[in-house]
Design a protein around this motif. Sequence first.
Motif, mmCIF file in Angstrom:
data_model
loop_
_atom_site.group_PDB
_atom_site.id
_atom_site.type_symbol
_atom_site.label_atom_id
_atom_site.label_comp_id
_atom_site.label_asym_id
_atom_site.label_seq_id
_atom_site.Cartn_x
_atom_site.Cartn_y
_atom_site.Cartn_z
ATOM 1 N N GLY A 19 0.788 -1.219 0.000
ATOM 2 C CA GLY A 19 0.000 0.000 0.000
ATOM 3 C C GLY A 19 0.826 1.277 0.000
ATOM 4 O O GLY A 19 0.289 2.372 0.166
ATOM 5 N N TRP A 20 2.133 1.150 -0.191
ATOM 6 C CA TRP A 20 2.998 2.328 -0.255
ATOM 7 C C TRP A 20 2.855 2.965 -1.629
ATOM 8 O O TRP A 20 2.615 2.286 -2.621
ATOM 9 N N ARG A 21 3.061 4.284 -1.661
ATOM 10 C CA ARG A 21 3.055 4.997 -2.940
ATOM 11 C C ARG A 21 4.498 5.301 -3.328
ATOM 12 O O ARG A 21 5.212 5.987 -2.608
ATOM 13 N N VAL A 22 4.929 4.761 -4.450
ATOM 14 C CA VAL A 22 6.276 5.031 -4.947
ATOM 15 C C VAL A 22 6.263 6.423 -5.561
ATOM 16 O O VAL A 22 5.513 6.693 -6.493
ATOM 17 N N VAL A 23 7.110 7.305 -5.021
ATOM 18 C CA VAL A 23 7.163 8.701 -5.444
ATOM 19 C C VAL A 23 8.188 8.890 -6.556
ATOM 20 O O VAL A 23 7.959 9.621 -7.515
ATOM 21 N N GLU A 24 9.334 8.216 -6.420
ATOM 22 C CA GLU A 24 10.411 8.375 -7.399
ATOM 23 C C GLU A 24 11.328 7.157 -7.320
ATOM 24 O O GLU A 24 11.441 6.515 -6.280
ATOM 25 N N THR A 25 11.973 6.869 -8.442
ATOM 26 C CA THR A 25 12.958 5.786 -8.467
ATOM 27 C C THR A 25 14.263 6.310 -9.052
ATOM 28 O O THR A 25 14.272 7.238 -9.861
ATOM 29 N N ASN A 26 15.339 5.715 -8.616
ATOM 30 C CA ASN A 26 16.684 6.029 -9.115
ATOM 31 C C ASN A 26 16.973 7.534 -9.108
ATOM 32 O O ASN A 26 17.423 8.097 -10.109
ATOM 33 N N PHE A 27 16.731 8.153 -7.974
ATOM 34 C CA PHE A 27 17.018 9.579 -7.809
ATOM 35 C C PHE A 27 18.525 9.744 -7.668
ATOM 36 O O PHE A 27 19.134 9.226 -6.729
ATOM 37 N N ARG A 28 19.131 10.469 -8.594
ATOM 38 C CA ARG A 28 20.588 10.628 -8.621
ATOM 39 C C ARG A 28 20.995 12.056 -8.283
ATOM 40 O O ARG A 28 20.376 13.015 -8.767
ATOM 41 N N THR A 29 22.034 12.160 -7.484
ATOM 42 C CA THR A 29 22.651 13.446 -7.176
ATOM 43 C C THR A 29 24.157 13.261 -7.305
ATOM 44 O O THR A 29 24.637 12.140 -7.508
ATOM 45 N N ARG A 30 24.888 14.326 -7.109
ATOM 46 C CA ARG A 30 26.350 14.203 -7.139
ATOM 47 C C ARG A 30 26.858 13.418 -5.931
ATOM 48 O O ARG A 30 27.985 12.945 -5.916
ATOM 49 N N PHE A 31 26.013 13.269 -4.924
ATOM 50 C CA PHE A 31 26.405 12.539 -3.715
ATOM 51 C C PHE A 31 26.181 11.042 -3.841
ATOM 52 O O PHE A 31 26.875 10.254 -3.218
ATOM 53 N N GLY A 32 25.171 10.664 -4.618
ATOM 54 C CA GLY A 32 24.841 9.254 -4.742
ATOM 55 C C GLY A 32 23.429 9.078 -5.259
ATOM 56 O O GLY A 32 22.802 10.040 -5.708
#
Length: 118
Positions: A19-32
């Motif tokens: 029942g979780w809502r996936v908001v985003e996947t594979n969020f990339r930043t310069r940190f990781g």
Amino acid sequence: MKRGEWGEQAARAYLQKLGWRVVETNFRTRFGEIDIIAQCGQYIIFVEVKTRKDDRFAAAREHVTFTKQQKILAAAETWLQRYPSGLQPRFDVIEVYGEEDGEVPRRVNLLENAFGGA
């Protein structure tokens, strides 16, 4: 499909069944990178997915090292700055065990609040 991609797909399906809502996947930043960002109740949850064939040598969660945790924390801070929310951040780990050529994993373990907060 590579094992990691297969594991992340299995983890997303598992979370959606909960029942979780996936908001985003594979969020990339310069940190990781953060594999999955999801919402459940009062929490915004940053999920690290670890996929392994089995746990004969070590549990998948053991590969979420202190250094990896620090990268996830920094990436989560970036996400929270971009998308302010009144939700409580939480950091979970999902272990997925199985073969990527299999339809479903043999086992999926959700470890809630697996490491420190932002």
